[in-house]
Write a protein that holds these residues in place. Sequence first.
Motif, PDB file in Angstrom:
ATOM      1  N   ILE A  68     -42.851 -63.555 -69.087  1.00  0.00           N
ATOM      2  CA  ILE A  68     -44.342 -64.090 -69.662  1.00  0.00           C
ATOM      3  C   ILE A  68     -45.559 -64.664 -68.862  1.00  0.00           C
ATOM      4  CG2 ILE A  68     -44.796 -66.273 -71.170  1.00  0.00           C
ATOM      5  CD1 ILE A  68     -43.045 -64.457 -72.647  1.00  0.00           C
ATOM      6  N   ASP A  69     -46.768 -64.182 -69.286  1.00  0.00           N
ATOM      7  CA  ASP A  69     -47.959 -64.705 -68.650  1.00  0.00           C
ATOM      8  C   ASP A  69     -48.217 -65.898 -69.268  1.00  0.00           C
ATOM      9  OD1 ASP A  69     -50.374 -65.374 -68.226  1.00  0.00           O
ATOM     10  OD2 ASP A  69     -51.303 -63.223 -68.204  1.00  0.00           O
ATOM     11  N   VAL A  70     -47.697 -66.906 -68.223  1.00  0.00           N
ATOM     12  CA  VAL A  70     -47.931 -68.630 -68.752  1.00  0.00           C
ATOM     13  C   VAL A  70     -49.209 -68.996 -69.337  1.00  0.00           C
ATOM     14  CG1 VAL A  70     -47.569 -70.825 -67.720  1.00  0.00           C
ATOM     15  CG2 VAL A  70     -45.734 -68.932 -67.048  1.00  0.00           C
ATOM     16  N   GLU A  71     -50.120 -68.515 -68.632  1.00  0.00           N
ATOM     17  CA  GLU A  71     -51.507 -69.015 -68.985  1.00  0.00           C
ATOM     18  C   GLU A  71     -51.841 -68.257 -70.542  1.00  0.00           C
ATOM     19  OE1 GLU A  71     -54.903 -68.397 -66.526  1.00  0.00           O
ATOM     20  OE2 GLU A  71     -53.672 -68.551 -64.852  1.00  0.00           O
ATOM     21  N   LYS A  72     -51.129 -67.234 -70.719  1.00  0.00           N
ATOM     22  CA  LYS A  72     -51.634 -66.623 -72.252  1.00  0.00           C
ATOM     23  C   LYS A  72     -50.672 -67.178 -73.164  1.00  0.00           C
ATOM     24  CE  LYS A  72     -53.534 -62.315 -71.032  1.00  0.00           C
ATOM     25  NZ  LYS A  72     -53.320 -60.676 -70.893  1.00  0.00           N
ATOM     26  N   ALA A  73     -49.236 -67.700 -72.575  1.00  0.00           N
ATOM     27  CA  ALA A  73     -48.392 -68.207 -73.454  1.00  0.00           C
ATOM     28  C   ALA A  73     -48.862 -69.849 -73.655  1.00  0.00           C
ATOM     29  CB  ALA A  73     -47.228 -68.514 -72.815  1.00  0.00           C
ATOM     30  N   ILE A  74     -49.730 -70.528 -72.965  1.00  0.00           N
ATOM     31  CA  ILE A  74     -50.115 -71.713 -73.056  1.00  0.00           C
ATOM     32  C   ILE A  74     -51.228 -71.766 -74.102  1.00  0.00           C
ATOM     33  CG2 ILE A  74     -51.283 -73.728 -72.056  1.00  0.00           C
ATOM     34  CD1 ILE A  74     -49.318 -73.345 -69.768  1.00  0.00           C
ATOM     35  N   GLU A  75     -52.143 -70.633 -74.128  1.00  0.00           N
ATOM     36  CA  GLU A  75     -53.071 -70.443 -74.787  1.00  0.00           C
ATOM     37  C   GLU A  75     -52.733 -70.396 -76.236  1.00  0.00           C
ATOM     38  OE1 GLU A  75     -57.487 -68.004 -74.945  1.00  0.00           O
ATOM     39  OE2 GLU A  75     -55.989 -67.298 -73.663  1.00  0.00           O
ATOM     40  N   ILE A  76     -51.586 -69.335 -76.461  1.00  0.00           N
ATOM     41  CA  ILE A  76     -50.857 -69.354 -77.694  1.00  0.00           C
ATOM     42  C   ILE A  76     -50.689 -70.624 -78.313  1.00  0.00           C
ATOM     43  CG2 ILE A  76     -48.963 -68.264 -79.059  1.00  0.00           C
ATOM     44  CD1 ILE A  76     -49.350 -66.037 -77.153  1.00  0.00           C
ATOM     45  N   LEU A  77     -49.984 -71.237 -77.383  1.00  0.00           N
ATOM     46  CA  LEU A  77     -49.353 -72.846 -77.763  1.00  0.00           C
ATOM     47  C   LEU A  77     -50.328 -73.601 -78.195  1.00  0.00           C
ATOM     48  CD1 LEU A  77     -46.837 -73.451 -75.052  1.00  0.00           C
ATOM     49  CD2 LEU A  77     -46.277 -72.768 -77.521  1.00  0.00           C
ATOM     50  N   ASN A  78     -51.665 -73.591 -77.541  1.00  0.00           N
ATOM     51  CA  ASN A  78     -52.799 -74.376 -77.863  1.00  0.00           C
ATOM     52  C   ASN A  78     -53.229 -73.847 -79.282  1.00  0.00           C
ATOM     53  OD1 ASN A  78     -53.123 -76.170 -75.631  1.00  0.00           O
ATOM     54  ND2 ASN A  78     -54.494 -74.551 -74.564  1.00  0.00           N
ATOM     55  N   TRP A  79     -53.630 -72.557 -79.527  1.00  0.00           N
ATOM     56  CA  TRP A  79     -54.085 -72.278 -80.868  1.00  0.00           C
ATOM     57  C   TRP A  79     -53.055 -72.469 -81.941  1.00  0.00           C
ATOM     58  CZ3 TRP A  79     -54.424 -66.319 -78.838  1.00  0.00           C
ATOM     59  CH2 TRP A  79     -55.576 -66.121 -78.093  1.00  0.00           C
ATOM     60  N   THR A  80     -51.712 -72.576 -81.597  1.00  0.00           N
ATOM     61  CA  THR A  80     -50.939 -72.900 -82.747  1.00  0.00           C
ATOM     62  C   THR A  80     -50.904 -74.313 -83.045  1.00  0.00           C
ATOM     63  OG1 THR A  80     -49.347 -71.445 -81.976  1.00  0.00           O
ATOM     64  CG2 THR A  80     -48.448 -72.882 -83.312  1.00  0.00           C
ATOM     65  N   MET A  81     -51.040 -75.228 -81.825  1.00  0.00           N
ATOM     66  CA  MET A  81     -51.040 -76.647 -82.019  1.00  0.00           C
ATOM     67  C   MET A  81     -52.528 -76.941 -82.813  1.00  0.00           C
ATOM     68  SD  MET A  81     -49.511 -78.358 -78.757  1.00  0.00           S
ATOM     69  CE  MET A  81     -50.330 -77.486 -77.517  1.00  0.00           C
ATOM     70  N   PHE A  82     -53.574 -76.488 -82.378  1.00  0.00           N
ATOM     71  CA  PHE A  82     -54.677 -77.066 -82.965  1.00  0.00           C
ATOM     72  C   PHE A  82     -54.706 -76.094 -84.631  1.00  0.00           C
ATOM     73  CE2 PHE A  82     -56.487 -77.333 -78.892  1.00  0.00           C
ATOM     74  CZ  PHE A  82     -56.844 -78.493 -78.739  1.00  0.00           C
ATOM     75  N   GLY A  83     -54.017 -75.274 -84.754  1.00  0.00           N
ATOM     76  CA  GLY A  83     -54.050 -74.702 -86.006  1.00  0.00           C
ATOM     77  C   GLY A  83     -53.478 -75.582 -86.718  1.00  0.00           C
ATOM     78  N   PHE A  84     -52.259 -75.675 -86.594  1.00  0.00           N
ATOM     79  CA  PHE A  84     -51.101 -76.933 -87.176  1.00  0.00           C
ATOM     80  C   PHE A  84     -51.890 -78.067 -87.573  1.00  0.00           C
ATOM     81  CE2 PHE A  84     -47.543 -79.608 -87.512  1.00  0.00           C
ATOM     82  CZ  PHE A  84     -46.726 -78.880 -88.685  1.00  0.00           C
ATOM     83  N   GLY A  85     -52.555 -78.683 -86.651  1.00  0.00           N
ATOM     84  CA  GLY A  85     -53.441 -80.068 -86.599  1.00  0.00           C
ATOM     85  C   GLY A  85     -54.490 -79.908 -87.627  1.00  0.00           C
ATOM     86  N   ASP A  86     -55.181 -78.885 -87.770  1.00  0.00           N
ATOM     87  CA  ASP A  86     -56.073 -78.645 -88.620  1.00  0.00           C
ATOM     88  C   ASP A  86     -55.705 -78.129 -90.216  1.00  0.00           C
ATOM     89  OD1 ASP A  86     -58.105 -78.680 -86.812  1.00  0.00           O
ATOM     90  OD2 ASP A  86     -58.401 -76.311 -86.855  1.00  0.00           O
ATOM     91  N   LYS A  87     -54.599 -77.795 -90.298  1.00  0.00           N
ATOM     92  CA  LYS A  87     -53.795 -77.483 -91.542  1.00  0.00           C
ATOM     93  C   LYS A  87     -53.234 -78.896 -92.065  1.00  0.00           C
ATOM     94  CE  LYS A  87     -49.389 -75.907 -93.357  1.00  0.00           C
ATOM     95  NZ  LYS A  87     -48.239 -75.195 -93.103  1.00  0.00           N
ATOM     96  N   ALA A  88     -52.922 -79.815 -91.057  1.00  0.00           N
ATOM     97  CA  ALA A  88     -52.328 -81.269 -91.455  1.00  0.00           C
ATOM     98  C   ALA A  88     -53.609 -82.061 -91.856  1.00  0.00           C
ATOM     99  CB  ALA A  88     -51.879 -81.846 -90.293  1.00  0.00           C
TER     100      ALA A  88
END
Length: 114
Positions: free
Chosen positions: A60-80
């Motif tokens: 796993i490219d950790v930097e890209k994984a963290i970026e995906i995690l960020n997108w997911t968290m921010f998107g989930f937060g916006d949905k909330a």
Amino acid sequence: MQKLYIHKKYPHVFDFLTNSIQEESPEVKEVVKNKVDAIYERGTKLIYQDIDYSKFREEIDVEKAIEILNWTMFGFGDKAIQQIDTFENMIEFGEQYLKDWQSYAEILKLSFYK
């Protein structure tokens, strides 16, 4: 959760912050950028200070994984934030929100962790 509590109490604060970041007026653009950058840097440092990078799979490219995690968290937060007004009880909302997040977090762990 803090973001959700703030949004419930001050529903327009994030709109204000978004607009201030997008401000193009030369009189205030640099001042706003400096303040936002400092806050973002401090927040990012707090979020990432305790990450155990050894848990990530080697391929796993950790930097890209963290970026995906960020997108997911921010998107989930916006949905909330879009759903928050449908709840009278913030504790009930928070419990449901965290429960929902755990199911997403488990999928992400299966994707990125050893």
